[in-house]
Enzyme design. Structure first.
Site, PDB file in Angstrom:
ATOM      1  CG  ASP A  83      -1.484   1.331   1.351  1.00 39.82           C
ATOM      2  OD1 ASP A  83      -2.434   1.848   0.563  1.00 39.82           O
ATOM      3  OD2 ASP A  83      -1.475   1.997   2.469  1.00 39.82           O
ATOM      4  CG  ASP A  86      -0.521   2.435  -3.502  1.00 40.82           C
ATOM      5  OD1 ASP A  86      -0.003   3.038  -2.539  1.00 40.82           O
ATOM      6  OD2 ASP A  86      -1.476   1.944  -3.590  1.00 40.82           O
ATOM      7  CG  ASP A 104      -3.350   4.921  -1.561  1.00 38.30           C
ATOM      8  OD1 ASP A 104      -3.049   3.606  -1.936  1.00 38.30           O
ATOM      9  OD2 ASP A 104      -3.237   5.536  -0.631  1.00 38.30           O
ATOM     10  CG  ASP A 108      -5.235   2.975   2.230  1.00 39.16           C
ATOM     11  OD1 ASP A 108      -4.498   2.297   1.394  1.00 39.16           O
ATOM     12  OD2 ASP A 108      -4.728   4.207   2.503  1.00 39.16           O
TER      13      ASP A 108
END
Length: 232
Positions: A83, A86, A104, A108
């Site tokens: 995570d 990226d 994103d 999450d």
């Protein structure tokens, strides 16, 4: 690829001026930047997709229990790194976009739902796992709604930011796996460790949410801050 200090400054701009000097945040972002440098040719969305798939993959070994809990903990940690990777790829290579920023954030929240599911599968009571997941979501929901209300700063770094959530989930599952391997006859320590870890996470989440709420109280207390019905 931006150097580390340029990356930290750019990350802060994308996150409402968030402080990157806090040791936990700086260390986490530095690790992501270090991993991203040799992978700069990869599209950020590849790391995004891998992160959510790896998080979901932690649930079956968590349900299997025993030594498999260590595997689940490692998968949670890997998903957290992916995570961050990226974001490092997107920001560090100048490919960050508003669409990617929103994607994103959604990913999450999906990975945190997987963490809560893994804790439940490993033996945490359902209500505690749900509370853990809800408190992973709540601070970021508050920040998003505050942004819609005109608050453009991210606010203080609380006890319950993304790195803490990943660490608590991964260490709880991994620790339960270690304890399961040391169990004596008639003592199931793994589920107790999972329950205790989830409870500590809930406590940290509550404190972090109060920290953020107290700060937002000041940000939203200006003249004309009346209640406005919204679609959410």
């Amino acid at each position: 690829m931006l150097d580390r200090e340029e990356y930290l400054a750019a990350w802060s701009r994308w996150h409402g001026g968030a402080d990157t000097q806090a040791p936990l945040v700086r260390g986490w972002l530095t690790l992501a930047h270090t991993l991203a440098r040799p992978l700069a040719v990869l599209p950020p969305v590849a790391a995004t997709a891998a992160g959510v798939l790896v998080a979901a993959a932690a649930v079956p070994p968590a349900a299997a229990g025993g030594g498999w809990l260590i595997v689940a903990g490692l998968l949670v940690g890997l998903s957290g790194l992916l995570d961050s990777l990226d974001g490092a790829l997107a920001i560090g290579t100048g490919r960050a976009s508003q669409r990617g920023f929103v994607l994103d954030s959604v990913v999450d929240r999906l990975t945190e739902a997987a963490y809560a599911a893994a804790l439940w599968a490993a033996g945490a009571p359902g209500w505690l796992a749900v509370s853990f997941g809800a408190l992973c979501w709540l601070p970021d929901y508050l920040r998003a709604r505050a942004g819609q209300a005109g608050v453009h700063r991210t606010g203080p770094i609380s006890l319950w930011e993304r790195p803490t959530r990943v660490a608590m989930s991964g260490l709880t599952l991994g620790g339960a796996g270690v304890v399961s391997g040391l169990e004596v006859a008639g003592f199931a320590g793994g589920p107790l460790v999972v329950t205790a870890g989830a409870a500590v996470g809930v406590a940290l989440g509550a404190v972090g949410t109060v920290q953020l709420g107290w700060w937002l109280r000041g940000e939203l207390s200006g003249p004309g801050q009346g209640t406005v019905p919204g679609p959410g």
